[in-house]
Enzyme design. Structure first.
Site: not given
Length: 627
Positions: A285-286, A531, A582
């Site tokens: 992710s980030m 997602d 996700h």
């Protein structure tokens, strides 16, 4: 809180001590994806489905009523209806005894099924690869995503002493502090609005070690499945490391306050020195955006001072899991009006409770006072996300293009102008934000596109551009491999309908128009592909096309894409071993298999796998190679 633990033990006691199950030695049938299936007769299946459905409805009704009582208590102030401290001391044994035995047994059954589905069992993937001769080879360093790292208090001022070394993000301590002392929790979790650093007298720091991100709260795993499978190949703290960070901070402030990138560089160099092998970096992710920033920082003179060959010398592979490389569209309404699908689509009672407990303007203030979260605002502008008549991921059966990102049913005031593209939505957000937030965002991030090699090279000297892969390049590391693993097929927020907020009690200008529901629009939210959190264009564009454009990848780094369809287990709250969600994808069996193969030096065996139309969409993006 002990009473709640008692409730949990009473409901789950039969299954909580059940050991993980070993794979059955009996022959099994497998579906087209290779997953085992059990055959039953049609009559038995019909009877079983009917019985489970009826029991499940009664279970949800009964537990929903109990949960409603607890939520009502949480949302009530101490002089309203229920005394919260009294609830904490309630004798839940007697309450549980009043629940019909069938409901309690069904709770045990569903929990047992969830454990069997998610555990699969927990170590099977690693043990299977171990039997094939795969073992630990490359040191592994994991970079978690946004909000998944726990934050604990180290402040010693009077206001913080009660929280010393307790997690105010990522634990039940967080929930208790939020419910019982919301003002204090907000004061701790928000950064200083002017400096973007700790407020006076407050000191929150990222938890460290594997415990920092293996579970969010007890029972809600994040990285634990990956850690379990890595351990079966021989990984332990000597050759694996979680590089947790305070995700509230901008990358610049991460280095200034915590020396995060200096320490990450040292961990990578130590891993290579002690093992004799280059490292494998695993980001989620980030965390993928943070790692991309690090690649620039570590090379740059006056920053990491590693020089242009550092990444090629020390990094074997980058595993990019669900990387929000071009941001997450839901991040913009979060900082604009404190909303997203999860809040817009609540029922009226839940909305009332949420607003009473944490109003929209409070959520906006919290989100904006976490500058790191604004790195998730969408990048690429209209070239990637479309204009007022077109978007690259529009489908033939759409009546309205995704290109208009924020739509207004009535456009008759300065608060509700004409429909807005992503670029115009950025400008609208900045215009309607406090000066402190606008200054922080504009001095820290850039969300555009560099259309020439000269622009890209120039941007390499500007830290404000380092998080944007459409304005800067990959490192000059021709021997590094990039693996993009992400889920597809779960509806994901793509655009919104807004209206002017005429509530006299509101402190905001606009709000999602939840009255609009028709066609693709569900209570003001239009869903697209992704997602469930990050849109497909953000997960996939750079991997499928962007990094195949020479100015963004001049060294020719090999990039492989492996998409995983979202095929959740209907009885598993977390989706089971084939989810593409996700976060829950971190427990997916096939993802764990891919990660272990790369870590074990077998990444070359991985073939690309496309499930979505990302390649077709990418060709329509208005970003072109140099002529």
């Amino acid at each position: 809180m002990s009473s709640f633990n008692t409730l949990r033990r009473r409901v789950l006691r039969d299954s909580s001590s059940e050991p993980s199950r070993a794979p059955s030695p009996t022959p099994t049938f497998r579906d087209r994806n290779g997953e085992p299936v059990t055959l039953v007769t049609a009559s038995k299946l019909k009877k079983l489905s009917s019985h489970r459905s009826s029991r499940r409805q009664w279970l949800l009704f009964g537990l929903g009523g109990l949960f409603g009582i607890i939520v009502a208590a949480f949302f009530a102030q101490q002089h309203d209806v229920i005394n919260l401290e009294g609830l904490m001391d309630m004798n839940l044994d007697s309450l549980l005894d009043a629940i019909p035995a069938g409901i309690v047994n069904d709770a045990k059954d569903i929990t047992r099924h969830e454990r069997e589905t998610v555990n699969y069992d927990s170590f099977t993937v690693g043990l299977h690869l171990q039997s094939q001769g795969v073992k630990a080879r490359h040191p592994v360093i994991m970079i978690p995503g946004v909000i998944s790292t726990g934050l604990e208090s180290w402040g010693t001022e009077e206001v913080s002493r009660q929280y010393f070394r307790k997690r105010l993000w990522g634990s039940w301590s967080m929930m208790r502090a939020l419910v019982l002392d919301k003002a204090s929790w907000k004061r701790h979790i928000m950064l200083d609005k002017l400096t973007g650093l700790d407020p006076p007298g407050i000191k929150l720091r990222a938890a460290q070690g594997f415990d920092a991100a293996d579970f969010f709260i007890t029972g809600y795993w994040i990285w634990s499945k990956i850690l379990e499978n890595l351990a079966t190949l021989g990984y332990d703290p000597s050759n694996a490391f979680t590089a947790a960070y305070d995700w509230r901070l901008s990358c610049e402030k991460l280095e200034l306050r915590d020396h995060y990138f200096t320490r990450l560089k040292a961990h990578i160099e130590t891993g290579v020195k002690t093992s004799g092998e280059k490292v494998v970096l695993v980001s989620h992710s980030m965390g993928s955006q943070v790692l991309f920033y690090f690649f620039h920082w570590v090379e740059a003179e006056g920053h990491g001072n590693g020089g242009p060959n550092w990444v090629d010398t020390f990094v074997d592979s980058w595993i990019n899991i669900s990387g929000s490389m071009l941001g997450a569209l839901k991040g913009l309404p979060a900082v604009l009006s404190g909303e997203m699908k999860d809040t817009a689509q609540l029922n009226a009672f839940a909305v009332y409770g949420l607003e009473k407990f944490l109003a929209k303007h409070e959520r906006v203030e919290i989100f904006r006072a976490m500058p790191g979260a604004s790195s998730m605002l969408p990048m690429g502008g209209n070239a990637v996300w479309g204009n007022k008549t077109w978007a690259p991921d529009d489908s033939s059966n759409q009546t309205v293009s995704y290109g208009t990102f924020i739509n207004f049913k009535e456009s008759n005031s300065t608060q509700s102008p004409a429909n807005l593209t992503v670029e115009e939505s950025h400008a609208y957000l900045m215009k309607n934000s406090d000066t402190w937030y606008r200054d922080q965002v504009q001095s820290t991030y850039s969300y555009g596109v560099a259309h020439s090699k000269d622009e890209v090279e120039k941007n390499g000297q500007n830290p404000r551009k380092w998080m944007n892969p459409l304005e800067t390049r990959l490192p000059l590391a021709p021997h590094m491999k990039i693996y993009c693993f992400y889920g597809v097929g779960k509806p994901t927020e793509r655009s919104y309908w807004y209206r002017e907020d005429r509530d006299p009690m509101s402190k905001l200008n606009v709000t999602i128009d939840t009255s609009i529901t028709y066609g693709q629009i569900d209570r003001g939210v239009i869903m697209g592909e992704g997602d469930g959190t990050v849109p497909l264009m953000s997960n996939g564009y750079m991997c499928a096309k962007g990094w195949r454009i020479h100015r963004y990848n001049p060294a020719g780094v090999t990039v492989k894409v492996y998409e995983m369809p979202h095929e959740p287990d209907r009885f598993s709250p977390r989706g089971g071993p084939n989810t593409g969600d996700h976060v829950d994808i971190l427990g997916r069996a096939s993802l764990n298999d891919l990660i272990l193969r790369v870590a074990g030096g077998k990444g070359t065996q991985i073939e690309e796998n496309y499930v979505s139309n990302i390649r077709e969409y990418s060709e329509k993006v208005k970003v072109y190679d140099d002529t």
